[in-house]
Write a protein that holds these residues in place. Structure first.
Motif, PDB file in Angstrom:
ATOM      1  N   VAL A  21       0.639  -0.585  -7.988  1.00 42.26           N
ATOM      2  CA  VAL A  21       0.296  -1.947  -7.583  1.00 42.26           C
ATOM      3  C   VAL A  21       0.530  -2.848  -8.794  1.00 42.26           C
ATOM      4  O   VAL A  21      -0.137  -2.705  -9.819  1.00 42.26           O
ATOM      5  CB  VAL A  21      -1.165  -2.052  -7.105  1.00 42.26           C
ATOM      6  CG1 VAL A  21      -1.496  -3.486  -6.715  1.00 42.26           C
ATOM      7  CG2 VAL A  21      -1.407  -1.117  -5.920  1.00 42.26           C
ATOM      8  N   ASP A  36       0.896  -6.782 -10.373  1.00 42.66           N
ATOM      9  CA  ASP A  36       0.493  -8.172 -10.165  1.00 42.66           C
ATOM     10  C   ASP A  36       1.486  -9.096 -10.860  1.00 42.66           C
ATOM     11  O   ASP A  36       1.484  -9.230 -12.076  1.00 42.66           O
ATOM     12  CB  ASP A  36      -0.917  -8.393 -10.715  1.00 42.66           C
ATOM     13  CG  ASP A  36      -1.459  -9.774 -10.394  1.00 42.66           C
ATOM     14  OD1 ASP A  36      -0.830 -10.480  -9.596  1.00 42.66           O
ATOM     15  OD2 ASP A  36      -2.516 -10.137 -10.937  1.00 42.66           O
ATOM     16  N   PHE A  55      -0.515  -0.972   4.577  1.00 45.21           N
ATOM     17  CA  PHE A  55       0.525  -1.003   3.554  1.00 45.21           C
ATOM     18  C   PHE A  55       1.399   0.238   3.758  1.00 45.21           C
ATOM     19  O   PHE A  55       0.919   1.363   3.597  1.00 45.21           O
ATOM     20  CB  PHE A  55      -0.081  -0.976   2.149  1.00 45.21           C
ATOM     21  CG  PHE A  55      -0.776  -2.245   1.751  1.00 45.21           C
ATOM     22  CD1 PHE A  55      -0.122  -3.199   0.986  1.00 45.21           C
ATOM     23  CD2 PHE A  55      -2.082  -2.490   2.150  1.00 45.21           C
ATOM     24  CE1 PHE A  55      -0.761  -4.372   0.613  1.00 45.21           C
ATOM     25  CE2 PHE A  55      -2.733  -3.659   1.781  1.00 45.21           C
ATOM     26  CZ  PHE A  55      -2.066  -4.610   1.014  1.00 45.21           C
ATOM     27  N   VAL A 107       3.721  -1.635  -4.483  1.00 44.14           N
ATOM     28  CA  VAL A 107       3.227  -2.882  -3.906  1.00 44.14           C
ATOM     29  C   VAL A 107       3.217  -3.921  -5.018  1.00 44.14           C
ATOM     30  O   VAL A 107       2.623  -3.691  -6.074  1.00 44.14           O
ATOM     31  CB  VAL A 107       1.804  -2.715  -3.326  1.00 44.14           C
ATOM     32  CG1 VAL A 107       1.283  -4.042  -2.788  1.00 44.14           C
ATOM     33  CG2 VAL A 107       1.792  -1.651  -2.233  1.00 44.14           C
ATOM     34  N   THR A 164      -4.959  -6.884  -2.551  1.00 46.91           N
ATOM     35  CA  THR A 164      -4.477  -5.689  -3.256  1.00 46.91           C
ATOM     36  C   THR A 164      -5.600  -5.031  -4.042  1.00 46.91           C
ATOM     37  O   THR A 164      -5.586  -3.817  -4.253  1.00 46.91           O
ATOM     38  CB  THR A 164      -3.305  -6.043  -4.193  1.00 46.91           C
ATOM     39  OG1 THR A 164      -3.689  -7.134  -5.049  1.00 46.91           O
ATOM     40  CG2 THR A 164      -2.085  -6.438  -3.390  1.00 46.91           C
TER      41      THR A 164
END
Length: 755
Positions: free
Chosen positions: A669, A671, A474, A700, A494
């Motif tokens: 991160v 979602d 990543f 991400v 992830t």
């Protein structure tokens, strides 16, 4: 039969006396930015009133046992039909609730095994892990054994008085802990590791003694209860989901959770597991991917078993058709995402032969890859074609295009919304001047200039769930989109990234803790500093400026409303006559700072609040930074004192993001952060993500939304399919490079929608 559902004077939440006629027997999609009033109109008005009136048809004995709905704020609502609500609330359920039990397919398979399997274990209940005749006796049908970890709970080197009990609620000095430090049956100064077998047995399982314990109200004698008995009673023999999240997390630290050594996770007893159909046990069938199980059951041609197998196949094919063929029947419902749960609820209704109903869906495309949105649309049209009215709150352009009729709410959010700004066909909406119309006309292009990575974060040899020894880098200092169809392994990958880099800031889809008293101000931690400011400026106590404490209105206990329970009649909610809904006592409201009371501050949005507090002596980190974060995530319309329980899903997720902003050098991160966002809000979200990256962070995002994929600096695509057919990285590169990739469902849809 009337052709329309007719609303007059709808005023629920932010609705501004809305009048509307909704065609029956059609698919109507409701659009608009988050907070524009879509859910207030569809769910809080139409669905609630339909369910309320339906409940009124039952006798009082039955009504007293049904959910009670308050009459929505509306002058009239006529020609309703019974409503079936398919929302995004987690299907939840306890550890015994699985995909198989939720869809009733497990029950069909039990009948199949009882009639066709050999050797037979008996009737269908003998194959149920929820029935004593079929469940594993060791784990009671759970498939796992959860036991207290006594090596963690007790320190053998310490005495009871010296802190041997390490579980905080039972530690020395607590009310529970006094049971063990005050007992006269044990030497409380002797190391627990030196206890005899008899002493240890009394500590853990003892009964029959009395012990004196004290609290602020004095002391009293209570029955002694062994440490193990008390732990199991309070935390193992009850549903942990009923406890606060903090308590659940604490308890889990002191538990060992292992696969049941007897049934090895199958949940069933030996007799049930011995039965075979097509060489497979019922547990083998439940573990199989839905698509594989369909193939097995289709081979059954026995005249007795074939009709039962066909019924199971019909249900499984509906799951496959809705894009969830990668699931297995033994998957616990508590582990499903909101989108997966909503689609499984839809599956249950697709097998119904009822017609003339009103089906209400809340963003059914949530969590769906563009490949599967078309399948979902076909299912909605099937419901409509059976003679039902289908109402959908949605942002996805592909689902909007399928509608017979569109209602666009706006023009803005919160106080700026609550109006119907457009009614008509999808084509007319796209040609209109509304915000939704302008967004639908927008032409999409991929990012031309991408950022350069400053380094890399590695995940090596990941093999959890369906990942196949995945090794991937990543890039840091850029915006990375992780893509792929549902079940391809995105969230798992992830999750491995955050496990390898535990300092990552995670913004997932888990619900934020809310109660009737939770507000944006309390959730962001702003109120403590604000109360201190008011106390300092007025020379009073900070407790006066809390509607949960000394300043609360006595009439409504700080809630602003009074709910009157009328037995089997609908509860009535009225604005508190004492405080006029402001939650505080009159004497508190007379205490002001710059002419504003504490209630006035709670009525402010973040922009107003920033102007108000700008040059006052308030802590930057405790007040100004959280307010800027609330503004930065696009929630400028949100009053600081608005109950969180009234917020839409998109608003709640952005509040969660706001609590985690303004960290530099962090790894974020996220979602599916576009869940519940209007096309215009997605643009604001992308601007926010850009600011995070430009501030030196790594971002991400796990995403299906193609606007996010086009805007990313780097894309990691998993697939090619879901479940067993996924778990591989099939592309790494820039969005522009992805346009030429073959064999990727994401790349295919990116090409279709990019100019």
């Amino acid at each position: 039969m009337p052709d329309f559902i007719t609303l007059t004077g709808a005023r629920e939440n932010n609705l501004k006396n809305v009048d509307l006629r909704i065609p029956k027997g059609r698919l109507t999609v409701f659009t608009g930015v988050s907070g524009s009033g879509k859910s207030s109109l569809v769910f809080d008005t139409i669905a609630v009133e339909s369910q309320r009136q339906l409940n009124e048809t039952y006798p009082s004995f039955v009504r007293n046992r049904l959910p009670r709905f308050e009459r929505p704020h509306i002058e009239s609502l006529t020609d309703l039909s019974p409503a079936v609500v398919v929302d995004q609330r987690p299907v939840g359920g306890h550890a015994r609730s699985t995909v198989g039990t939720m869809t009733d397919i497990q029950a069909v398979l039990r009948v199949l095994f009882s009639r066709y399997g050999t050797p037979s274990a008996g009737p269908a209940t003998a194959y149920s892990f929820n029935d004593p005749s079929g469940m594993c006796p060791e784990c009671d049908g759970l498939g796992r054994t959860v036991r207290p970890d006594w090596d963690r709970i007790l320190d053998p080197a310490r005495s009871l008085a010296g802190g041997a009990v390490r579980f905080p609620p039972f530690a020395a000095g607590t009310w529970h802990g006094q049971t063990y430090t005050n007992t006269t049956r044990l030497d409380v100064h002797k190391p627990v590791g030196a206890f005899t077998a008899e002493e240890r047995a009394f500590l853990l399982r003892g009964r029959g003694a009395r012990v004196r314990v004290g609290n602020t109200g004095g002391s009293r004698d209570i029955d002694y209860e062994g440490l193990a008995d008390r732990f199991e009673r309070l935390y193992l023999k009850r549903d942990l989901s009923a406890l606060s999240r903090r308590t659940r997390d604490l308890v889990r630290e002191f538990l060992t959770d292992d696969v049941c050594p007897v049934c090895r996770g199958a949940r069933l007893n030996a007799a049930a597991l011995a039965t075979r159909v097509c060489g497979l046990s019922l547990a083998d069938c439940a573990r199989m991917q839905v698509t594989d199980l369909i193939a097995v059951l289709r081979r059954i041609d026995d005249p007795v078993a074939a009709p039962v197998a066909r019924a199971a196949v019909d249900g499984l094919e509906r799951i496959e058709a809705i894009g969830l063929g990668y699931l297995s029947l033994d998957r616990e419902t508590a582990t499903l995402s909101g989108g997966e749960g909503q689609r499984l609820k839809t599956v249950r209704h697709l097998g119904s032969s009822l017609s003339g109903l009103t089906y209400v869906f809340d963003e059914p495309s949530a969590g769906l890859h563009p490949r599967d949105v078309g399948r979902l649309g076909e299912l909605l049209l099937r419901l409509r074609d059976r003679g039902n009215t289908v109402l959908v709150v949605e942002h996805d352009p592909d689902l909007i295009a399928l509608a017979d009729h569109v209602v666009d709410m706006g023009p803005g959010a919160g106080a700026g919304g609550g109006h119907v700004v457009f009614e008509g066909t999808p084509g007319a909406l796209a040609a209109s001047g509304t915000l939704t119309g302008r967004c639908l006309r927008r032409r999409a292009t991929v990012k031309r200039r991408v950022r350069r990575a400053t380094g890399g974060l590695w995940v090596k040899g990941a093999s959890l769930h369906n990942l196949r020894e995945v090794t991937v880098e990543f890039p840091t200092g850029v915006l990375t989109a992780v893509t792929g169809v549902a079940g391809s392994g995105k969230s798992t990958l992830t999750g491995e990234l955050t496990a390898a880099h535990p300092d990552a800031v995670i913004v997932d889809q888990s619900a934020i803790a809310v109660s009737g008293r939770s507000t944006p101000a309390t959730h962001l931690g702003v109120m403590d500093a604000v109360r201190r400011l008011f106390a300092r400026s007025t020379g009073t106590s900070p407790a006066l400026f809390s509607f949960n404490s000394a300043g609360a209105c006595g009439g409504c206990e700080g809630r602003g409303v009074i709910v009157t329970d009328l037995a089997f009649m609908d509860p009535v909610t009225t604005v508190c006559p004492d405080c006029a809904g402001r939650r505080f006592q009159d004497e508190v409201l007379r205490l002001t700072v710059r002419g504003a009371s504490i209630a006035d501050v709670l009525d402010m949005g973040p922009e107003q609040a920033l102007d108000f507090f700008g040059d006052l002596d308030v802590p930057e980190d405790a007040v100004l930074r959280p307010l800027r974060a609330l503004r930065d995530v696009g929630l400028t319309h949100l009053a600081l004192g608005r109950p969180l329980s009234t917020l839409s899903g998109g608003e709640r997720q952005r509040i969660k993001l706001a609590t985690r902003l303004h960290r530099t050098g962090a790894v974020y991160v996220l979602d599916e952060p576009t869940t519940g966002l209007h096309l215009a809000d997605v643009g604001a979200l992308l601007a926010l993500l850009d600011r995070l990256v430009d501030a030196g962070n790594t971002v991400v995002v796990v995403e299906h939304h193609l606007d996010v994929v086009r805007h990313a600096d780097w894309v990691i695509d998993l697939g090619p399919g879901g479940g067993r057919d996924g778990g591989e990285v099939i592309f790494e590169g820039t969005p522009r490079q992805m346009l030429t990739v073959q064999g990727s469902a994401t790349a295919e849809h990116l090409r279709r929608t990019t100019v």
